[in-house]
Write a protein that holds these residues in place. Structure first.
Motif, mmCIF file in Angstrom:
data_model
loop_
_atom_site.group_PDB
_atom_site.id
_atom_site.type_symbol
_atom_site.label_atom_id
_atom_site.label_comp_id
_atom_site.label_asym_id
_atom_site.label_seq_id
_atom_site.Cartn_x
_atom_site.Cartn_y
_atom_site.Cartn_z
ATOM 1 N N PRO A 61 0.832 -1.191 0.000
ATOM 2 C CA PRO A 61 0.000 0.000 0.000
ATOM 3 C C PRO A 61 0.869 1.245 0.000
ATOM 4 C CG PRO A 61 -0.094 -1.120 2.113
ATOM 5 C CD PRO A 61 0.668 -1.989 1.193
ATOM 6 N N SER A 62 0.423 2.253 -0.713
ATOM 7 C CA SER A 62 1.186 3.485 -0.685
ATOM 8 C C SER A 62 1.076 4.042 0.719
ATOM 9 C CB SER A 62 0.694 4.452 -1.741
ATOM 10 O OG SER A 62 -0.662 4.244 -2.027
ATOM 11 N N GLY A 63 2.185 4.407 1.290
ATOM 12 C CA GLY A 63 2.259 4.633 2.726
ATOM 13 C C GLY A 63 1.738 5.967 3.169
ATOM 14 N N GLY A 65 3.080 8.553 3.859
ATOM 15 C CA GLY A 65 3.672 9.706 3.210
ATOM 16 C C GLY A 65 2.754 10.281 2.147
ATOM 17 N N ARG A 66 1.855 9.455 1.653
ATOM 18 C CA ARG A 66 0.977 9.931 0.588
ATOM 19 C C ARG A 66 -0.287 10.562 1.119
ATOM 20 N NH1 ARG A 66 1.157 5.708 -4.261
ATOM 21 N NH2 ARG A 66 3.381 5.504 -4.340
ATOM 22 N N GLU A 67 -0.511 10.416 2.409
ATOM 23 C CA GLU A 67 -1.773 10.948 2.920
ATOM 24 C C GLU A 67 -1.784 12.449 2.857
ATOM 25 O OE1 GLU A 67 -3.317 9.751 6.628
ATOM 26 O OE2 GLU A 67 -2.836 7.647 6.240
ATOM 27 N N ASP A 226 -11.817 14.450 -13.408
ATOM 28 C CA ASP A 226 -11.005 13.632 -12.515
ATOM 29 C C ASP A 226 -11.673 12.278 -12.285
ATOM 30 O OD1 ASP A 226 -8.843 13.437 -10.303
ATOM 31 O OD2 ASP A 226 -10.729 12.801 -9.365
ATOM 32 N N GLU A 227 -10.880 11.205 -12.248
ATOM 33 C CA GLU A 227 -11.477 9.873 -12.175
ATOM 34 C C GLU A 227 -12.132 9.563 -10.829
ATOM 35 O OE1 GLU A 227 -8.875 6.298 -11.815
ATOM 36 O OE2 GLU A 227 -7.275 7.617 -12.463
ATOM 37 N N LEU A 228 -11.586 10.123 -9.755
ATOM 38 C CA LEU A 228 -12.168 9.784 -8.442
ATOM 39 C C LEU A 228 -13.408 10.639 -8.160
ATOM 40 C CD1 LEU A 228 -8.869 9.147 -6.440
ATOM 41 C CD2 LEU A 228 -10.324 7.513 -7.667
ATOM 42 N N GLY A 279 -4.986 -1.118 -10.772
ATOM 43 C CA GLY A 279 -4.461 -0.906 -9.420
ATOM 44 C C GLY A 279 -5.632 -0.609 -8.499
ATOM 45 N N VAL A 280 -5.314 -0.327 -7.244
ATOM 46 C CA VAL A 280 -6.390 -0.152 -6.253
ATOM 47 C C VAL A 280 -6.274 1.218 -5.584
ATOM 48 C CG1 VAL A 280 -7.445 -1.120 -4.153
ATOM 49 C CG2 VAL A 280 -6.250 -2.627 -5.766
ATOM 50 N N SER A 281 -7.396 1.922 -5.497
ATOM 51 C CA SER A 281 -7.443 3.173 -4.726
ATOM 52 C C SER A 281 -8.416 3.003 -3.570
ATOM 53 C CB SER A 281 -7.955 4.329 -5.600
ATOM 54 O OG SER A 281 -6.971 4.755 -6.496
ATOM 55 N N VAL A 282 -8.019 3.526 -2.417
ATOM 56 C CA VAL A 282 -8.901 3.459 -1.239
ATOM 57 C C VAL A 282 -9.248 4.887 -0.819
ATOM 58 C CG1 VAL A 282 -9.149 2.603 1.120
ATOM 59 C CG2 VAL A 282 -7.717 1.345 -0.514
ATOM 60 N N LYS A 292 -11.266 11.802 0.663
ATOM 61 C CA LYS A 292 -9.818 11.817 0.472
ATOM 62 C C LYS A 292 -9.362 10.442 0.021
ATOM 63 C CE LYS A 292 -8.940 10.888 5.343
ATOM 64 N NZ LYS A 292 -8.239 11.234 6.576
ATOM 65 N N ARG A 293 -8.316 10.434 -0.767
ATOM 66 C CA ARG A 293 -7.718 9.150 -1.161
ATOM 67 C C ARG A 293 -6.711 8.793 -0.072
ATOM 68 N NH1 ARG A 293 -3.401 6.801 -4.012
ATOM 69 N NH2 ARG A 293 -4.019 5.117 -5.413
ATOM 70 N N ILE A 294 -7.032 7.739 0.662
ATOM 71 C CA ILE A 294 -6.199 7.399 1.807
ATOM 72 C C ILE A 294 -4.927 6.712 1.365
ATOM 73 C CG2 ILE A 294 -6.100 6.033 3.923
ATOM 74 C CD1 ILE A 294 -9.113 6.085 3.914
HETATM 75 C C1 LIG Z 1 -3.198 5.053 -10.854
HETATM 76 C C2 LIG Z 1 -4.666 4.716 -10.687
HETATM 77 C C3 LIG Z 1 -5.334 5.790 -9.821
HETATM 78 C C4 LIG Z 1 -5.296 4.771 -12.097
HETATM 79 O O1 LIG Z 1 -6.653 4.523 -12.044
HETATM 80 C C5 LIG Z 1 -4.890 3.304 -10.081
HETATM 81 O O2 LIG Z 1 -4.363 2.353 -10.924
HETATM 82 C C6 LIG Z 1 -4.278 3.161 -8.691
HETATM 83 O O3 LIG Z 1 -4.839 3.646 -7.747
HETATM 84 N N1 LIG Z 1 -3.140 2.457 -8.549
HETATM 85 C C7 LIG Z 1 -2.469 2.226 -7.284
HETATM 86 C C8 LIG Z 1 -1.306 3.186 -7.128
HETATM 87 C C9 LIG Z 1 -0.759 3.192 -5.691
HETATM 88 O O4 LIG Z 1 -1.310 3.923 -4.854
HETATM 89 O O5 LIG Z 1 0.154 2.442 -5.402
#
Ligand SMILES: CC(C)(CO)[C@@H](O)C(=O)NCCC(=O)O
Ligand SMILES: Nc1ncnc2c1ncn2[C@@H]1O[C@H](COP(=O)(O)OP(=O)(O)OP(=O)(O)O)[C@@H](O)[C@H]1O
Length: 463
Positions: A61-63, A65-67, A226-228, A279-282, A292-294
């Motif tokens: 998961p993106s850590g 630091g991205r919040e 924007d996609e989200l 990929g996955v967005s939460v 917010k994208r966590i």
């Molecule tokens: C890059 C997007 C937003 C494209 O929809 C999606 O594939 C995604 O959330 N990927 C995960 C990226 C990450 O947070 O590691």
């Protein structure tokens, strides 16, 4: 089911997860009935910017630091009378977007989703003045269910009698692989799209990547969203228009008693939104314009498909899911009981829990690894890949929900298409590892919300 109970569902096997508004109806200054001016605020509020460098650890998961903490809604600028030039440009924009045909497109990393609005309230005058090309396009899209070699219309998802931008009609849901964009544009050209002055509402990474090709090949302008933002807008709209959109699983681990149960999501907030695409967005969603994208992870639907193709030689998502349905991941994974001889009771880890995914395959994993490898089928490998990816996503979702103190977790994205194994695995995991406090919710239109959201949107476009 207690922590020591045996997990017997054939769909889940030992795939248990470890450790685990209503769309506005007001008229708006945009002139699009049904849409307020909230998209502009939404664009300011969300943390939609690019995520910065990949966190160490690659696919995890993106850590933190991205919040990015919630930003407060910016105050509206004081009213400035628009110049006649900008007023004309805005009117031009509006005219272009309002001219039929109406499409919303979400061009993702794997799949392009096209939502087409077919007006059903055409007046005789309108019908008379409608040009032939437009009629042909409508006929072509609505009378077929396959387009070229790889385009499909998901007829079971069609929504009749809905209102879009003040018009009544039907929404049609079409998808094709993003890799086929060249052929799609060819097809669109052959149907005369280039002769129409059209602006298409588009979102997803491909709205940026393919913008020039759309202009060059079919004379189409993309109005980018924007996609989200689009994802959330689409969810709220479809949920409002389809009473059976949202559901959960009662008794997800039982072959005999597992049941899909409708869930009323008309008061949705707060909810955690897990979008499983390539990929996955939460996201933590607190209001129609407030989220917010966590975090996210690169281990998503694309990873499942890529690994499955590599491991089994399969070629399509449908084939991968079919293989997984007939497989047994316990032949591939190492379970807690393979390590403990039973449960790890003190920590509440049952023996049939996966302790280490794919470990049964490596040379230091088992004394009899060679024979074990020989006994593993393509089906088992596909199943283990599916369970591994699903468990990882479930685990991240569960941690996010608990950090954010949110109880409803809504899973969407095309990874869940024709994929009851992952649906039930996620349902069970949310419930089991939270002692029943988390609820996994699912939506019928799985991967189409972004496309719908941008079809609806007008304010909030990026350029
Ligand atoms: C890059 C997007 C937003 C494209 O929809 C999606 O594939 C995604 O959330 N990927 C995960 C990226 C990450 O947070 O590691
Ligand atoms: N027919 C299909 N072909 C390819 N993948 C499919 C198909 N059906 C379902 N999938 C799954 O859905 C995933 C793509 O989901 P989705 O369309 O929601 O994401 P995307 O928009 O392409 O990706 P992203 O949002 O990350 O850019 C694939 O990675 C795969 O796991």
């Amino acid at each position: 089911m207690g922590p020591h109970a045996t997990h017997r569902c054939k769909d889940c096997l030992s795939g248990r997860i470890m450790s685990g508004g209503q769309a506005g109806r007001s008229s708006s200054s945009s002139g699009f009935p049904g849409f307020g001016d909230d998209m502009a605020d939404m664009a300011q509020l969300h943390n939609g910017g690019p995520d910065g460098p990949q966190a160490p650890g690659g696919g995890g998961p993106s850590g933190p630091g991205r919040e990015v903490p919630f930003k407060r809604a910016k105050r509206c600028k004081p009213y400035e009378r628009p110049s006649s030039v900008s007023r004309n440009a805005a009117l031009d924009r509006e005219r272009q977007v309002m001219s039929m045909p109406w499409f919303g497109m979400d061009i993702g990393g794997t799949l392009a989703k096209l939502v087409y609005f077919e007006p059903k309230d055409i007046t005789p005058d309108e019908a008379n003045s409608e040009i032939e090309t437009l009629k042909n396009i409508r006929r072509y899209l609505t009378k077929n269910s396959a387009y070229g070699k790889t385009g499909h219309r998901d007829m079971h998802l069609q929504m009749d009698n809905v209102e879009v931008r003040g018009r009544k009609g039907t929404l049609h849901f079409i998808r094709f692989p993003t890799s086929e964009m060249g052929n799609f544009l060819e097809l669109a050209k052959s149907k005369g799209m280039a002769t129409l002055v059209t602006t298409v509402c588009a979102t997803g990474g491909g709205a940026f990547k393919f913008e020039d090709s759309f202009q060059r090949e079919v004379n189409m302008k993309l109005m980018k969203f924007d996609e989200l933002d689009s994802l959330i807008r689409g969810i709220l709209y479809i949920e409002t228009n389809n009473p059976t959109e949202c559901y959960y699983f009662a008794d997800p681990t039982s072959d005999d008693h597992c049941q899909k149960v409708p869930y009323d999501l008309s008061n949705p907030y707060p909810f955690l939104l897990v979008n499983i695409g390539s990929g996955v967005s939460v996201l933590a969603v607190h209001g129609p314009n407030k989220y917010k994208r966590i975090t996210g992870t690169s281990l998503g639907g694309g990873t499942f498909l890529g690994l499955c193709c590599l491991l089994t030689g399969c070629n399509t998502f449908e084939e991968a899911i079919e293989l997984a349905t007939g497989g047994d991941n316990t032949k591939v994974d190492k379970l807690v009981r393979d390590i403990y001889g039973g449960d790890y009771g003190k920590m509440g880890l049952p023996g049939d829990l996966v302790a280490s995914s794919f470990m049964g395959m490596c040379s230091f994993g088992q004394m009899n690894t060679k024979e074990r490898r020989a006994n593993v089928s393509r089906e088992d490998l596909a199943r283990a890949t599916l369970v591994t990816i699903t468990n990882n996503i479930g685990s991240i979702a569960r941690m996010c929900a608990s950090n954010e103190k949110i109880h409803n977790v809504v899973f969407v994205g095309n990874f869940l298409r024709v994929n009851p194994i992952s649906l039930k695995l996620l349902a069970h995991a949310m419930e089991y590892w939270s002692n029943g406090t988390l609820k996994a919710l699912f939506l019928e239109h799985e991967g189409y919300f972004g496309a719908v959201g941008c079809l609806l949107g007008f304010n909030g476009f990026l350029s």
